[in-house]
Design a protein around this motif. Structure first.
Motif, mmCIF file in Angstrom:
data_model
loop_
_atom_site.group_PDB
_atom_site.id
_atom_site.type_symbol
_atom_site.label_atom_id
_atom_site.label_comp_id
_atom_site.label_asym_id
_atom_site.label_seq_id
_atom_site.Cartn_x
_atom_site.Cartn_y
_atom_site.Cartn_z
ATOM 1 N N ARG A 1 51.875 25.475 34.026
ATOM 2 C CA ARG A 1 51.554 26.383 32.937
ATOM 3 C C ARG A 1 50.266 27.147 33.241
ATOM 4 N NH1 ARG A 1 51.503 23.605 27.216
ATOM 5 N NH2 ARG A 1 53.605 23.145 28.004
ATOM 6 N N LEU A 2 49.345 26.508 33.961
ATOM 7 C CA LEU A 2 48.087 27.157 34.309
ATOM 8 C C LEU A 2 48.318 28.400 35.158
ATOM 9 C CD1 LEU A 2 44.997 27.158 34.298
ATOM 10 C CD2 LEU A 2 45.063 25.656 36.306
ATOM 11 N N GLN A 3 49.284 28.329 36.064
ATOM 12 C CA GLN A 3 49.576 29.495 36.896
ATOM 13 C C GLN A 3 50.049 30.675 36.049
ATOM 14 O OE1 GLN A 3 52.303 27.153 39.405
ATOM 15 N NE2 GLN A 3 51.191 27.970 41.169
ATOM 16 N N VAL A 4 50.899 30.403 35.081
ATOM 17 C CA VAL A 4 51.398 31.472 34.207
ATOM 18 C C VAL A 4 50.263 32.078 33.398
ATOM 19 C CG1 VAL A 4 52.981 32.020 32.320
ATOM 20 C CG2 VAL A 4 53.665 30.388 34.099
ATOM 21 N N VAL A 5 49.405 31.222 32.835
ATOM 22 C CA VAL A 5 48.271 31.708 32.055
ATOM 23 C C VAL A 5 47.344 32.546 32.920
ATOM 24 C CG1 VAL A 5 46.223 31.005 30.751
ATOM 25 C CG2 VAL A 5 48.388 29.799 30.430
ATOM 26 N N MET A 6 47.093 32.067 34.143
ATOM 27 C CA MET A 6 46.226 32.780 35.065
ATOM 28 C C MET A 6 46.783 34.169 35.386
ATOM 29 S SD MET A 6 44.951 31.532 38.837
ATOM 30 C CE MET A 6 44.628 29.897 38.170
ATOM 31 N N VAL B 1 48.927 35.954 33.577
ATOM 32 C CA VAL B 1 48.915 36.806 32.374
ATOM 33 C C VAL B 1 47.515 37.370 32.129
ATOM 34 C CG1 VAL B 1 49.167 36.793 29.868
ATOM 35 C CG2 VAL B 1 50.887 35.678 31.296
ATOM 36 N N ILE B 2 46.505 36.522 32.268
ATOM 37 C CA ILE B 2 45.120 36.985 32.065
ATOM 38 C C ILE B 2 44.752 38.043 33.099
ATOM 39 C CG2 ILE B 2 42.706 36.281 32.147
ATOM 40 C CD1 ILE B 2 43.518 33.604 30.969
ATOM 41 N N TYR B 3 45.137 37.807 34.335
ATOM 42 C CA TYR B 3 44.791 38.759 35.400
ATOM 43 C C TYR B 3 45.471 40.105 35.182
ATOM 44 C CZ TYR B 3 44.298 40.797 40.042
ATOM 45 O OH TYR B 3 44.013 41.641 41.072
ATOM 46 N N VAL B 4 46.756 40.087 34.871
ATOM 47 C CA VAL B 4 47.480 41.341 34.643
ATOM 48 C C VAL B 4 46.923 42.066 33.419
ATOM 49 C CG1 VAL B 4 49.723 42.334 34.062
ATOM 50 C CG2 VAL B 4 49.566 40.515 35.777
ATOM 51 N N SER B 5 46.587 41.319 32.375
ATOM 52 C CA SER B 5 46.015 41.935 31.172
ATOM 53 C C SER B 5 44.676 42.589 31.478
ATOM 54 C CB SER B 5 45.845 40.881 30.073
ATOM 55 O OG SER B 5 47.082 40.280 29.744
ATOM 56 N N LEU B 6 43.853 41.916 32.276
ATOM 57 C CA LEU B 6 42.557 42.479 32.651
ATOM 58 C C LEU B 6 42.728 43.752 33.466
ATOM 59 C CD1 LEU B 6 39.487 42.187 32.667
ATOM 60 C CD2 LEU B 6 39.691 40.709 34.664
ATOM 61 N N LEU B 7 43.696 43.749 34.372
ATOM 62 C CA LEU B 7 43.964 44.957 35.149
ATOM 63 C C LEU B 7 44.401 46.110 34.255
ATOM 64 C CD1 LEU B 7 45.798 43.870 38.439
ATOM 65 C CD2 LEU B 7 43.615 45.072 38.239
ATOM 66 N N LEU B 8 45.289 45.830 33.311
ATOM 67 C CA LEU B 8 45.774 46.886 32.418
ATOM 68 C C LEU B 8 44.632 47.461 31.581
ATOM 69 C CD1 LEU B 8 49.183 45.370 31.224
ATOM 70 C CD2 LEU B 8 48.807 47.205 32.893
ATOM 71 N N VAL B 9 43.731 46.584 31.128
ATOM 72 C CA VAL B 9 42.579 47.057 30.344
ATOM 73 C C VAL B 9 41.708 47.972 31.195
ATOM 74 C CG1 VAL B 9 40.433 46.326 29.237
ATOM 75 C CG2 VAL B 9 42.553 45.117 28.751
ATOM 76 N N LEU B 10 41.445 47.568 32.434
ATOM 77 C CA LEU B 10 40.624 48.394 33.323
ATOM 78 C C LEU B 10 41.307 49.719 33.639
ATOM 79 C CD1 LEU B 10 39.149 45.774 35.828
ATOM 80 C CD2 LEU B 10 37.937 47.060 34.076
ATOM 81 N N TYR B 11 42.618 49.707 33.749
ATOM 82 C CA TYR B 11 43.335 50.951 34.032
ATOM 83 C C TYR B 11 43.191 51.948 32.878
ATOM 84 C CZ TYR B 11 45.611 48.582 37.961
ATOM 85 O OH TYR B 11 45.858 47.917 39.139
ATOM 86 N N MET B 12 43.033 51.428 31.649
ATOM 87 C CA MET B 12 42.990 52.304 30.481
ATOM 88 C C MET B 12 41.577 52.558 29.966
ATOM 89 S SD MET B 12 46.141 52.813 30.429
ATOM 90 C CE MET B 12 46.187 53.875 29.000
ATOM 91 N N VAL B 13 40.570 51.902 30.543
ATOM 92 C CA VAL B 13 39.194 52.046 30.069
ATOM 93 C C VAL B 13 38.714 53.505 30.049
ATOM 94 C CG1 VAL B 13 36.815 51.657 30.865
ATOM 95 C CG2 VAL B 13 38.298 49.730 30.407
ATOM 96 N N PRO B 14 39.017 54.336 31.060
ATOM 97 C CA PRO B 14 38.523 55.718 31.035
ATOM 98 C C PRO B 14 38.901 56.508 29.788
ATOM 99 C CG PRO B 14 39.319 55.180 33.220
ATOM 100 C CD PRO B 14 39.689 54.028 32.333
#
Length: 595
Positions: free
Chosen positions: A190-195, A197-210
């Motif tokens: 389960r830790l791998q899945v959580v890891m 999801v968090i990583y992909v979410s962080l990437l998406l946030v950074l992609y939209m920050v501008p």
């Protein structure tokens, strides 16, 4: 005769030994492990990450607060009555702590990449915990002592935001190697899945920050206004003692358009220049009038004030670390400076055709000039040779009386008021702290013919930001630095920034996908290996945590001395123990005899 037969050959792993040795003091091969890290060690890794991120924010704060270092030291002086540069120990400890935690973070990430077990050495744990607690204490103290300075973090993000976004995107993209190595493992958890999801979410946030980054410097160059005029705030206090004729002369050499000062009224009604409530910091009052050194400066008459030296403190305290660059002539001149009067400043401004802006401090209630302080200042202005329109009057007290007495004075306010009220009071210039100078407000004031002056502006990045915001002038302690800024540090159109944004996002997506594909391919290749083909030095996972003895042993075959067949030797393999007896190791002669 003893025959030595090596069972296995080990490769030297100097880099890995240094990695695990520095991080966890595990220098020997048998001390290392590929087992999963314990929850206790994962907790310390989390604390290390928290310390690093908090120190990163703390370091950024002090990097941008450089514009106000002198203000910080002045606040410390008002509390302790002793002048000292309080930024030096803070910067030294911050740099040391950040370097230490960043180094440990790199080592920890290398452990994860190589599949090594995290096992932070106990000394490192103590230091990391001490750094975390010290940083938290510093943040709380600054919030209590210098709370308004947090505004500079928000303001600076308008200037550094686009570049911090690209840097953060590069770091998170690089972390994809670590995340991919954990996600594509054979074991699923389960830790791998959580890891993931968090990583992909962080990437998406950074992609939209501008989409949420707004900066005055993201504009067309054709819309950029003229270069803001620079006003010498207390002269050029980094080059000479503040509020002295030498300081104002140095400011004029840097092509300032106006001179700014703080004015106090003496016991006999003479306006003179002094920032502090007392004379203790910037004069030798402690030597000439030791019993009165803590008295209000306004309770000295002009003769007493004129007898004080106003330059030796600058050579002694070196508040801006600039004395070492002064010539011998300037040092001698500094040592002979006296307190400057308002009349002297006005004469200098009139002779050089410069404007003057000053704030006027009202004497205490028991002062004989408490009710006459505005009249005292007006008399000096009227008697001087300066043109009234060259004087910017800031005090709000008796403004109508002042306008009636000297109609041509340029009325200035340091209070941010609606445009209609400014017009009613006859105010044509606003003097605002940079934290109050928002781009939309500046445009509104400028459209109503109200010029905006911003203070204190000492750093090129802040000067560039104010320039792009459209201010007409800035008050600075460092006119010699701003003189070297002929253009904004950076400016780009919205289309240019959009192109950079989309390009960086696409590159990041391509790199992350490539990393995950490569890690998947690499793991699938490792699964197809035969166990006999995998060298002992390869990175493999071992479930046992109890293997902590030497792995390198030799089998001794005794030919003539006769070792019993019950003598056994234990040899550790990658996954457990193999047992060999002397009967398993026979020469051809012994085999024939046995048959």
């Amino acid at each position: 005769m003893v025959k030595h037969q090596p069972l296995q050959v080990y490769e030297r792993q100097l880099c890995l030994s240094c990695l695990t040795g520095i991080y966890g003091c595990r220098w020997k091969r048998y001390q290392r492990s590929h087992d999963d890290s314990s929850k206790w060690e994962c907790s310390w890794f989390f604390l290390l990450c928290c310390s690093f991120l908090l120190l990163l924010v703390w370091s950024y704060f002090w990097l941008e607060a450089r514009n106000d270092y002198n203000e910080f030291n002045w606040l410390l002086y008002n509390r302790s009555a002793v002048w000292k540069d309080g930024t030096v120990p803070i910067l030294a400890t911050t740099l040391t702590g950040f370097t230490y935690t960043a180094f440990l973070m790199i080592l920890a990430l290398c452990h994860i990449v190589l599949g090594q077990q995290l096992n932070l050495y106990w000394i490192h744990k103590i230091v990391v915990l001490a750094i975390l607690l010290t940083t938290i204490t510093g943040v709380v103290s600054i919030d209590d002592f210098w709370q308004d300075e947090w505004d500079i973090v928000i303001i600076s993000l308008q200037f550094t935001g686009p570049f911090l976004h690209i840097g953060a995107l590069a770091v998170v993209t690089a972390l994809g190697w670590v995340i991919a190595g954990q996600v594509v493992r054979v074991e699923r958890s389960r830790l791998q899945v959580v890891m993931l999801v968090i990583y992909v979410s962080l990437l998406l946030v950074l992609y939209m920050v501008p989409l949420f980054i707004s900066s005055p410097c993201i504009t067309d160059r054709s819309k950029l206004g003229p270069r803001p005029a620079v006003i010498g705030r207390r002269g050029a206090p980094m080059l000479a003692p503040e509020h002295t004729i030498m300081s104002f002369s140095k400011a004029l050499q840097q092509k300032v358009t106006a001179l700014e000062a703080d004015v106090t009224i003496s016991l006999d009604g003479v306006p003179f220049l002094m920032r502090d409530r007392t004379l203790r910091r910037t004069t030798n009052v402690d030597k000439l009038f030791p019993a009165r050194q803590d008295h209000d400066a306004s309770f000295f008459n002009w003769t007493e004030i004129r007898s004080l030296n106003a330059g030796l403190w600058f050579l002694r305290d070196d508040p801006y670390w600039t004395v070492q660059y002064m010539s011998e002539k300037d040092r001698n001149r500094t040592a002979n400076q006296t307190v400057c009067s308002l009349a002297e400043l006005l004469r200098l401004a009139a002779r050089t055709n410069r404007s003057v802006i000053f704030s006027l401090r009202r004497p205490p209630a028991q002062h004989p000039r408490h009710q006459l302080w505005v009249s005292d200042a007006l008399k000096v202005i009227q008697r001087s040779s300066i043109l009234p329109e060259q004087v910017m009057w800031t005090p709000d007290w008796y403004r109508k009386k002042v306008r009636a007495a000297v109609p041509l004075l340029r009325q200035t306010s340091d209070e941010k008021l609606p445009v209609a009220e400014l017009k009613e009071r006859g105010i044509s210039t606003l003097t605002l702290h940079y934290s109050q100078a928002r781009a939309q407000d500046i445009r509104q004031f400028s459209g109503s013919n109200v010029s905006v002056n911003v203070y204190p502006v000492n750093e090129p990045w802040l000067y560039s930001l104010m320039w792009c915001s459209g201010v007409q002038s800035v008050s600075s302690d460092a006119p010699h630095i701003l003189k070297k800024v002929p253009n904004p540090v950076w400016i780009m159109s919205a289309d240019e920034y959009g192109l950079i944004w989309i390009t960086s996002d696409l590159i990041s997506v391509a790199i992350v996908m490539g990393i995950f594909i490569f890690q998947k391919w690499k793991m699938s290749g490792m699964r197809s290996y035969n166990p006999e083909q995998v060298m002992l030095s390869a990175v493999v996972r071992r479930p046992s945590r109890d293997v902590n003895l030497m792995k390198e042993k030799l089998i001794f075959s005794e030919i003539n001395n006769g070792v019993g067949s019950t003598d056994e030797f234990s040899v550790f393999t990658g996954n457990g123990l193999d047992t060999y007896s002397c009967d398993d190791i026979m020469t051809p002669a012994r085999q024939a005899t046995k048959l």
